[in-house]
Design a protein around this motif. Structure first.
Motif, mmCIF file in Angstrom:
data_model
loop_
_atom_site.group_PDB
_atom_site.id
_atom_site.type_symbol
_atom_site.label_atom_id
_atom_site.label_comp_id
_atom_site.label_asym_id
_atom_site.label_seq_id
_atom_site.Cartn_x
_atom_site.Cartn_y
_atom_site.Cartn_z
ATOM 1 N N ASP A 1 0.833 -1.197 0.000
ATOM 2 C CA ASP A 1 0.000 0.000 0.000
ATOM 3 C C ASP A 1 0.870 1.250 0.000
ATOM 4 O O ASP A 1 1.809 1.375 0.812
ATOM 5 N N ILE A 2 0.541 2.165 -0.888
ATOM 6 C CA ILE A 2 1.338 3.385 -1.035
ATOM 7 C C ILE A 2 1.414 4.175 0.272
ATOM 8 O O ILE A 2 2.465 4.703 0.641
ATOM 9 N N ALA A 3 0.317 4.217 1.007
ATOM 10 C CA ALA A 3 0.284 5.009 2.236
ATOM 11 C C ALA A 3 1.223 4.470 3.307
ATOM 12 O O ALA A 3 1.606 5.198 4.223
ATOM 13 N N ASP A 4 1.599 3.174 3.195
ATOM 14 C CA ASP A 4 2.465 2.567 4.200
ATOM 15 C C ASP A 4 3.946 2.802 3.931
ATOM 16 O O ASP A 4 4.786 2.461 4.769
ATOM 17 N N ARG A 5 4.278 3.343 2.789
ATOM 18 C CA ARG A 5 5.691 3.587 2.477
ATOM 19 C C ARG A 5 6.135 4.903 3.109
ATOM 20 O O ARG A 5 5.383 5.880 3.132
ATOM 21 N N PRO A 6 7.352 4.954 3.604
ATOM 22 C CA PRO A 6 7.843 6.213 4.190
ATOM 23 C C PRO A 6 8.065 7.261 3.115
ATOM 24 O O PRO A 6 8.286 6.946 1.946
ATOM 25 N N THR A 7 8.017 8.512 3.499
ATOM 26 C CA THR A 7 8.343 9.606 2.578
ATOM 27 C C THR A 7 9.860 9.763 2.543
ATOM 28 O O THR A 7 10.583 9.252 3.405
ATOM 29 N N PHE A 8 10.359 10.505 1.543
ATOM 30 C CA PHE A 8 11.803 10.738 1.479
ATOM 31 C C PHE A 8 12.274 11.602 2.649
ATOM 32 O O PHE A 8 13.433 11.496 3.082
ATOM 33 N N HIS A 9 11.400 12.452 3.170
ATOM 34 C CA HIS A 9 11.773 13.224 4.355
ATOM 35 C C HIS A 9 12.056 12.274 5.522
ATOM 36 O O HIS A 9 13.069 12.421 6.232
ATOM 37 N N ARG A 10 11.190 11.283 5.721
ATOM 38 C CA ARG A 10 11.387 10.299 6.780
ATOM 39 C C ARG A 10 12.606 9.428 6.495
ATOM 40 O O ARG A 10 13.394 9.126 7.389
ATOM 41 N N LEU A 11 12.770 9.018 5.227
ATOM 42 C CA LEU A 11 13.907 8.162 4.867
ATOM 43 C C LEU A 11 15.228 8.882 5.128
ATOM 44 O O LEU A 11 16.178 8.284 5.644
ATOM 45 N N ASN A 12 15.290 10.144 4.762
ATOM 46 C CA ASN A 12 16.511 10.892 4.974
ATOM 47 C C ASN A 12 16.816 11.053 6.458
ATOM 48 O O ASN A 12 17.976 10.934 6.896
ATOM 49 N N LYS A 13 15.773 11.264 7.245
ATOM 50 C CA LYS A 13 15.961 11.420 8.693
ATOM 51 C C LYS A 13 16.454 10.119 9.319
ATOM 52 O O LYS A 13 17.412 10.113 10.108
ATOM 53 N N GLU A 14 15.836 8.995 8.958
ATOM 54 C CA GLU A 14 16.217 7.710 9.556
ATOM 55 C C GLU A 14 17.586 7.260 9.082
ATOM 56 O O GLU A 14 18.368 6.703 9.861
ATOM 57 N N SER A 15 17.910 7.469 7.804
ATOM 58 C CA SER A 15 19.235 7.070 7.322
ATOM 59 C C SER A 15 20.327 7.938 7.934
ATOM 60 O O SER A 15 21.449 7.469 8.178
ATOM 61 N N ASN A 16 20.022 9.200 8.225
ATOM 62 C CA ASN A 16 20.982 10.055 8.930
ATOM 63 C C ASN A 16 21.263 9.518 10.324
ATOM 64 O O ASN A 16 22.411 9.526 10.793
ATOM 65 N N ILE A 17 20.217 9.054 11.007
ATOM 66 C CA ILE A 17 20.399 8.487 12.349
ATOM 67 C C ILE A 17 21.300 7.253 12.282
ATOM 68 O O ILE A 17 22.212 7.076 13.099
ATOM 69 N N MET A 18 21.087 6.386 11.302
ATOM 70 C CA MET A 18 21.916 5.185 11.160
ATOM 71 C C MET A 18 23.354 5.546 10.817
ATOM 72 O O MET A 18 24.302 4.892 11.259
ATOM 73 N N ASP A 19 23.530 6.601 10.018
ATOM 74 C CA ASP A 19 24.869 7.000 9.599
ATOM 75 C C ASP A 19 25.685 7.496 10.776
ATOM 76 O O ASP A 19 26.912 7.429 10.793
#
Length: 875
Positions: free
Chosen positions: A856-874
């Motif tokens: 479902d499209i609504a269940d996918r994260p936005t790029f804003h969320r992806l960038n925030k979470e990948s920054n935390i992992m980095d």
């Protein structure tokens, strides 16, 4: 369906079709290289058509053009043909051609001719001196031709022919008068390979398995002392071997037919030495070798390869070799392409030694990527001729005015019956339409029509465009570019996939939003929400789809955004064209090319504020998109729109437009963008191992987990910027990410146009080229592209990074199985196949990938969320 019918071209006399020519994709195969070469439309000149004899001046070889009736209507050799006679029609194609199809007709001559050839055979030559008789894969030389004087009969060539000169030799069993008209189909042989030599292939015998002959059965050179020399064969026929070599395809003569293989202990040195000769001196960038890796049977890709070069055929081999070590794989038995970088070495011949990694080594295809060297670029006289794409029309039946007069009454009767049937169809249609309109008015919500939920693999790529007949005359003078397809592959009809998904038409209304290929995300809601009732349906909205000159659409742009951007003048500087020094062709599309260039004095030209890579005294490398001189006016306008939009994109992780060359007085139009010295991310990662003490001790190129996390952050940052502008990339992958020496990533759009990555794109018969292994299910099934589908592709790109780009996504699935898997995502019954977790990938990051692949499209994260979470992992 009309769509299915429009893709078929048969040899039946009742199937007239129209199609046009387009330049051949560099990755040559008989299924896709099927363009008319110019007998009918005159691009093959009269001087290049000769014959052994002619009956009269008016039946000379220049009249052997399909569907033409100039002179006395065809080429006719002198006298009646005896069974022992050898008369031929000879064509000089002026360059090496990958020839896949031959079409023939007899002499109709406005209903006065009565001569045709029932059979013929072919001879070909690559140099004009040494002639070779063509044989099919069963060893037969004879091709069946015509049964009357007016129908065209089309024959596929299996195997295809790589040649410049061709002779058509009519064959008869009795004394006959014969005449012929012909057309040839194929495309330019861009590899330029004229011959390869190798040890003779061997036979595999193992308990419990069939005897497998791995010889080069279609080789057209010499075999002496168990060595092949002076010819071409199965390694250049465009047919890729299967993963399981003992599994027999329907078109194979025996298991393993598509492979040429050698056993280690039968070759003393422990390597296979092959020599490759080319038509001219070339600047080699890479070699692609399709290898089997069925390790359970002792078959692996080669462990390493060492190549030496010869600048001229009469010179000595150069001492300095190019060496490449592969990464062996004992987990995935899939056959795969191995790309060997050749470091821009110039040569007319190569000699490569492929070292064994196991008992057996097997190849099915070898291809080369190369360009002209700087001296050849400076001299147009060295440039090879290029087949230009004029509008071309081929009919498998002559016009009605040339039909036999004895059938006139029958034609009138048939015409009356057809008219009556059409009137009945119109009446029925009007009745059904009225009922339909009443039902629509009764229902408040708009239902999705059946045509919108038809499974369609659609694209606005300029590589292949299908015009579905019948259509009214086009207003534009620019014809569409089309290609003929004489085969009937399983997935030629997209409706076949819908038949496998009967639930689609019932449930599509409740699924994600429907949309066209170029539908941008322009709603006022969240980036993944569907169009609301306040927003017009995409088919009624002015959507601008920029047609990139390289064949890839970098962004799907909302019309509103385009209007606001393109109303302004171009805001980048005009760079002197003479300061661009061409080094290498990176790729090409229908309307233009992409070149790697050196830009002299670019830093001084742009000034101190320019963000250019460190030069260290070296010229600045740039990528130059160049519009072809023969591009249509629409392509020219789109090119200027792309410049205006690119000039306003400003992000450290997006390729920057530096300057342009668009003065009307100095065509062609060019845009100059950044180019990163480390090339693309796919090539960069595939040539490295994960960082360890072993890689440090042995000086092996490596990359760390921290580096890969930082790459992920940069890609998500660039995509976050595009999403904020409502731009949809539609082809996000490691091949479209460039790196500089500091591992800074810039998102680009060169991937589709490059020979190196042609296997990453699924070529739909007659329609499009799509990166289906990176595409979301709704993009493949419904043609819907949004930032949410870019999020799906971002998840696949992360998977590529943490597998070090050692294999394709879903490498164990064929392209057709990948498409079928999207149906499982649609049904959502738990049978869909996901990409497995890469061994190097942190579990938290793989969970993020899985969210990107949510049904479902609504269940996918936005790029804003992806960038925030990948920054935390980095961190």
């Amino acid at each position: 369906s009309l769509f299915c019918h429009s893709l078929l071209f048969t040899s039946l006399p009742t199937a007239p079709k129209t199609f046009t020519f387009s330049p051949c994709p560099p990755s040559t195969s008989s299924a896709h290289c099927r363009y008319p070469l110019g007998m009918e439309d005159g691009r093959i000149k009269n001087d290049d058509i000769t014959a052994s004899s002619q009956w009269y001046e008016t039946t000379g070889p220049q009249y052997a053009r399909l569907n033409h009736e100039e002179g006395d209507g065809a080429w006719c050799p002198a006298g009646q043909l005896q069974p022992s006679d050898v008369q031929y029609l000879q064509l000089d194609l002026r360059q090496l051609i990958f020839l896949t199809v031959v079409a023939t007709q007899g002499r109709y001559a406005r209903n006065s001719g009565n001569e045709f050839a029932r059979k013929y055979r072919l001879e070909y030559s690559r140099d004009g001196h040494h002639w070779i008789s063509w044989r099919n894969r069963f060893g037969s030389e004879i091709l069946m031709a015509n049964i009357n004087t007016y129908d065209s009969v089309v024959r596929d060539l299996h195997p295809p022919i790589i040649t410049q000169f061709l002779r058509l030799i009519p064959v008869t069993d009795a004394v006959h008068t014969v005449c012929m008209r012909v057309e040839l189909f194929g495309c330019a042989w861009q590899d330029g390979l004229t011959a390869y030599s190798s040890p003779e292939g061997q036979t595999m015998m193992a308990p419990g398995y069939p005897i497998t002959s791995l010889n080069d059965s279609t080789y057209d050179g010499a075999l002496e002392r168990r060595k092949l020399s002076g010819g071409l064969g199965q390694l250049t026929d465009g047919v890729i071997g299967q993963d399981d070599l003992v599994q027999r395809r329907q078109d194979q003569l025996w298991p393993g037919y598509d492979y040429v293989g050698w056993r280690n202990d039968s070759l003393g040195p422990g390597y296979v030495e092959m020599e490759f000769q080319f038509d001219r001196q070339r600047n080699f960038t890479s070699m692609k070798v399709h290898s089997n890796n069925m390790f359970s049977r002792g078959v692996k890709i080669f462990a390493s390869v060492s190549c030496v070069f010869k600048l001229h055929l009469i010179s000595e081999w150069e001492a300095e070799p190019v060496e490449f070590h592969t990464v062996l794989d004992d987990r995935n038995p899939s056959a795969r392409y191995v790309t060997v970088p050749l470091k821009h070495r110039s040569a007319t011949a190569l000699r490569c030694r492929f070292y064994f990694a196991d008992t057996w080594m097997m190849f099915s295809e070898i291809s080369f990527q190369s360009g002209m060297n700087l001296e050849q670029l400076a001299s147009p006289s060295h440039w090879p001729p290029v087949l230009t794409p004029p509008s071309y029309e081929l009919n498998s039946k002559v016009p009605q005015t040339t039909q036999k007069t004895g059938k006139s009454h029958t034609s009138i009767l048939i015409g009356c019956l057809v008219t009556i049937i059409l009137l009945l169809v119109v009446i029925i249609f009007l009745i059904l339409w009225c009922r339909y309109v009443c039902k629509v008015l009764e229902k408040a919500p708009r239902r999705i029509l059946e045509e919108e939920v038809t499974v369609r693999l659609s694209s606005s790529s300029d590589t292949i465009i299908l015009q579905t007949p019948p259509v009214p005359p086009r207003v534009s003078l620019d014809p569409p570019y089309e290609r003929i397809f004489l085969l009937d592959p399983q997935y030629q009809d997209p409706a076949a996939l819908r038949n496998k998904l009967p639930e689609l038409s019932q449930s599509a209304e409740a699924s994600a939003c429907s949309g066209g290929y170029a539908e941008p995300d322009v709603t006022l809601c969240t980036p993944h929400q569907c169009f609301q009732s306040s927003v017009p349906h995409y088919a009624e909205t002015d959507i601008i789809s920029l047609q990139g000159v390289t064949g890839s659409n970098m962004y799907a742009v909302p019309a509103l955004t385009v209007d606001s951007l393109t109303r302004k003048e171009i805001s980048v500087a005009e760079f002197p064209r003479e300061r661009l020094l061409f080094r290498e062709k990176l790729g090409e599309g229908q309307f233009g090319e992409v070149h790697l260039c050196e830009a002299e004095g670019l830093a001084e030209f742009l000034g101190e504020g320019a963000l250019l890579p460190e030069q260290d005294g070296r010229p600045v490398l740039v990528a130059v998109k160049q519009l072809r001189a023969d591009a249509t006016s629409n392509a020219r306008n789109d090119f200027l729109k792309e410049i205006k939009i690119m000039s306003r994109l400003n992000n450290p992780n997006i390729i920057q437009l530096l300057c342009v060359c668009v003065c009307v007085s100095s065509d062609p139009l060019c845009m100059v963008t950044e180019y990163m010295e480390n090339g693309d991310l796919n090539m960069f990662l595939s040539q490295r191992e994960i960082e360890s003490t072993l890689t440090h001790a042995n000086n092996i190129p490596s990359v760390s987990i921290a580096d890969m996390l930082h790459m992920s952050v940069q890609i998500s940052s660039g995509m976050k910027y595009l999403a904020s502008l409502n731009f949809v990339h539609r082809d996000l992958a490691t091949r479209n990410c460039l790196l500089d020496r500091h591992l800074t990533i810039k998102i680009s759009d060169f991937g589709m146009s490059r020979n190196l990555y042609s296997s990453d794109y699924y070529r739909i018969q007659g329609r499009a080229v799509l990166p289906i292994r990176w595409m979301a299910w709704e993009s493949i099934l419904l043609g819907k592209f949004t930032t949410a589908s870019d999020v799906w592709a971002f998840g696949v790109t992360l998977w590529e990074i943490f597998t070090l780009s050692k294999e394709q996504p879903y490498s164990l699935l064929s392209d057709e199985q990948v498409i079928e898997n999207t149906g499982e995502f649609f049904r959502n019954q738990g049978r869909q196949i996901f990409l497995s977790a890469p061994p190097l990938c942190p579990s938290s990051l793989f969970e993020l990938m899985m969210r990107c692949w949510s049904r479902d499209i609504a269940d996918r994260p936005t790029f804003h969320r992806l960038n925030k979470e990948s920054n935390i992992m980095d961190r």
